[in-house]
Design an enzyme around this catalytic site. Sequence first.
Site, PDB file in Angstrom:
ATOM      1  N   ASP A  79      38.399  35.958  50.949  1.00 19.89           N
ATOM      2  CA  ASP A  79      38.466  37.327  50.568  1.00 19.89           C
ATOM      3  C   ASP A  79      37.362  37.765  49.428  1.00 19.89           C
ATOM      4  OD1 ASP A  79      41.299  38.336  51.650  1.00 19.89           O
ATOM      5  OD2 ASP A  79      41.631  36.214  50.908  1.00 19.89           O
TER       6      ASP A  79
ATOM      7  N   ASP B 280      34.318  30.698  50.206  1.00 20.44           N
ATOM      8  CA  ASP B 280      35.444  31.503  49.827  1.00 20.44           C
ATOM      9  C   ASP B 280      35.883  32.481  50.754  1.00 20.44           C
ATOM     10  OD1 ASP B 280      37.855  32.526  48.193  1.00 20.44           O
ATOM     11  OD2 ASP B 280      36.160  34.218  47.953  1.00 20.44           O
TER      12      ASP B 280
END
Length: 217
Positions: free
Chosen positions: A10, A8
């Site tokens: 952010d 991932d």
Amino acid sequence: MIKAVVFDMDGLMIDSQPYWHEAQVEFFSQLGTPIAEQDMVDTTGMRIDQIVKIYFAELPWEEDRYQEACDQMLDYVLESIRKHKPAMPGLNHAIETCRQEGVQLAIASSSPMSLIDATIEVLELDGIFSVKSSGADLRYGKPHPEVYLNACDDLNIEPQHCLAIEDSFVGLLSAKSAQMKTIVVPEPSFAKEKHFAIADFQLASLNDLTPDMVQSL
């Protein structure tokens, strides 16, 4: 056997969540729309257009400002990460650990490709990730698994042989729904939340990732 690790972005690779929160507070306050800290916590990991849609449904404003909200908040975050380059602790360690295991690396993010590319640029990670998967234009964002399934398809590796590393529960649900192995690195103030127990491993920092963890999944 793990053949690829999908990161991932952010809140995991780059500490952009404070900027997303600042952008939401600034824009929605202009509209007279109240936004609480818990609201932002609950939507962490979701696409910005999904978040805007939630608030628009609760307290509609001029419809032509819907896209303006998305664009303005994205621009704010882009400018902030280019200025501050806030890499998360242990990111380079985690990348190197995975590379030593000979696995492919990918990114699966709810953010638009423009933000993914900017993050790779400011963190000087060009050439590290063979696949970049954005959920920004998909029919469904996280917690739907599509962005992760797309990353696995582009890697040409079955999801069961891919490891997702996430920071949010929304993202964790997305990866688990894709039938991937998972490691979660939650923000410290939420680390004791019981729902993170669905991950295969929970870490305090990316610095804690070890080859044994990758090999055991």
